[in-house]
Design an enzyme around this catalytic site. Sequence first.
Site, mmCIF file in Angstrom:
data_model
loop_
_atom_site.group_PDB
_atom_site.id
_atom_site.type_symbol
_atom_site.label_atom_id
_atom_site.label_comp_id
_atom_site.label_asym_id
_atom_site.label_seq_id
_atom_site.Cartn_x
_atom_site.Cartn_y
_atom_site.Cartn_z
ATOM 1 N N ASP A 7 -22.238 -8.809 -1.962
ATOM 2 C CA ASP A 7 -22.665 -9.004 -3.066
ATOM 3 C C ASP A 7 -23.519 -10.053 -3.215
ATOM 4 O O ASP A 7 -23.183 -10.968 -2.525
ATOM 5 C CB ASP A 7 -21.517 -8.611 -4.049
ATOM 6 C CG ASP A 7 -21.840 -8.209 -5.567
ATOM 7 O OD1 ASP A 7 -22.993 -8.357 -5.860
ATOM 8 O OD2 ASP A 7 -20.765 -7.896 -6.155
ATOM 9 N N CYS A 51 9.456 1.580 -2.336
ATOM 10 C CA CYS A 51 7.885 1.955 -1.827
ATOM 11 C C CYS A 51 8.050 1.983 -0.435
ATOM 12 O O CYS A 51 8.719 1.083 0.238
ATOM 13 C CB CYS A 51 6.959 0.843 -2.370
ATOM 14 S SG CYS A 51 5.153 1.256 -1.605
ATOM 15 N N CYS A 109 5.978 -2.701 2.092
ATOM 16 C CA CYS A 109 7.185 -2.844 1.252
ATOM 17 C C CYS A 109 8.364 -2.517 1.957
ATOM 18 O O CYS A 109 9.548 -2.760 1.797
ATOM 19 C CB CYS A 109 7.101 -2.213 0.250
ATOM 20 S SG CYS A 109 5.915 -2.458 -0.829
#
Length: 565
Positions: free
Chosen positions: A11, A196, A201
């Site tokens: 960008d 999760c 996790c």
Amino acid sequence: MLDFPGIIMTDSGTFQSHMYGEVSVTNEQMIEFQKSIGTDIGTVLDIFTEPYWTKEQTAQSIEVTLERTKEACDMKGDMMINGVAQGSVYQDLREDCARRMADMDVDVHPIGGVVPLMEQYRYLELVDVVISSKKGLNPGRPVHLFGAGHPMVLALAVLMGCDLFDSASYAKFARDDRMMFIDGTYRLQDMQSLDCSCPACRSHTIEALRKMERNDRMKIIARHNLYQIKDELALVKRYVREGRLWELAEMRCRAHPAMLDALRRLEEHQSFMERYDPISRDGAMFYTGAETRGRPVFERYISRLMDRYIPATEKAALFYDEGNKPYSKAMAGDFAKARRAGYTPVVISPFGPVPAELDEVYPIAQSVFPKMEDVDTMLDSESSTARFIQCKFKETVNCKEVTDDGTEEYDADMIRAKAVSRYQFGIDATNALFRGNMELVISRKTGKIRNVISDGEHVLSMRAGDGLYTLKKSGADRIVSAVPAPFMRVMVTDDAAPCVSEGRNVFCPFVIECDGELRPMEEVMVTNIKDEVVATGRMILTADEIRSFKRGVAVKVRSGTGDEA
Ligand code: GUN
Ligand code: ZN
């Protein structure tokens, strides 16, 4: 430096300079810099248009962005260019800016200026912005949605035609202990449990994560957030391949009321979405709720029915969808009774009115609705049925009022054969296909129509899967003589015509012109410049896509003239 083997896009710093203060570089310097580090896709130093800007301010800054884009295109060399479509929330400016970007030599089309809309949950306006931009952009170039990084929005964004995404939100959110899930964002301190199973996790409890040193925790949450995005993108791709993206987008839009607003808003852009919606696909469509009626298939069905359906009798008998399909099988006895008494059976379905003879065309038979109908769908289908009945029939009764002593003779297969043809190809083409001595070949196994023979010529075959026809060469010849170009035609160059007639597919660059009303997966006639049929097949893309794609299959050819005796 990274030694990354994939495609690298950079960008220009527009967003950072907009958010955190002026950066004193010019567009020219920024393009040169991106070239010097070996970027594959570099970005113009565009001007970020905020949603609160006035129209004048927005219009002025678009001019600057366009000038800089021109400058970047002139100096791009081997690097591809991201030309950013801006325009704040002004749909006309968005479309105009996009159209002017499409005229330039850019390679990728990002849609910019949308981060504030997403941060403020203004997804409804995001829909307007994306669709109005898409209307102007070149369909042959990929579209990037700048700053879209929440898994919740990805299905909807892809449905609207966005191909690429970038976002730092997975890391920014992690800094504030915010965890992304498909149903929203949750603060670690508010969560009751972690539950999760992502690789980041899965070996941690919520207590352990909370107690962890900040930097370690941040890394885990950032990775968790990335896994959520990655998994959702994989799912989006699967739904795209299966042709079921509407279903996933509808499910995802239930994660937040603002997303539901977005989905409801999308219904207002139906005529644009319809152009890209395939005429049929494998497998059934699932209804996910009242918003499903906003999908283009519903409106398309009703408008074709109103325009192209001609009833076989003047009287209609109304039936109700009881969940079993196809109706003509589930209610065979009652339909026969109605027909003997001179009535055309019409089922009030979630799609609206379905005459018995159209009950096997996609998506009528290939759709699954809940048994307990919602009020919106019911009201909608009742009002479209009323309109249909009033327009097409002189007399209507409830199916229960049909007397048993009818003696009317009818040929249900022939009624169906014609009705499907009118629905699919229109009335004029059907008159050309169904003339003289008509014969139907019926499958002994299934009782379904297989082939339509007119004056000894095999003109159509019916597909069992979607109840629609494939067009045969002799059928195509008749349509070409009966209905003027460009109707149903894809015209190819003299170079391509011989290969296509041997059965080779039609590639985009060889198409001279095609009927703009054709939709993906529709039956087409491939013609040469003398308007002679060289093959029949199925359109794979939209007319706009064919015009702008430099490569790829436009029509999948079934039979060329060369291989057909
Ligand atoms: N990143 C997020 N939004 C934008 C934008 O509008 N332009 C550019 N260049 N980058 C962005
Ligand atoms: Zn996780």
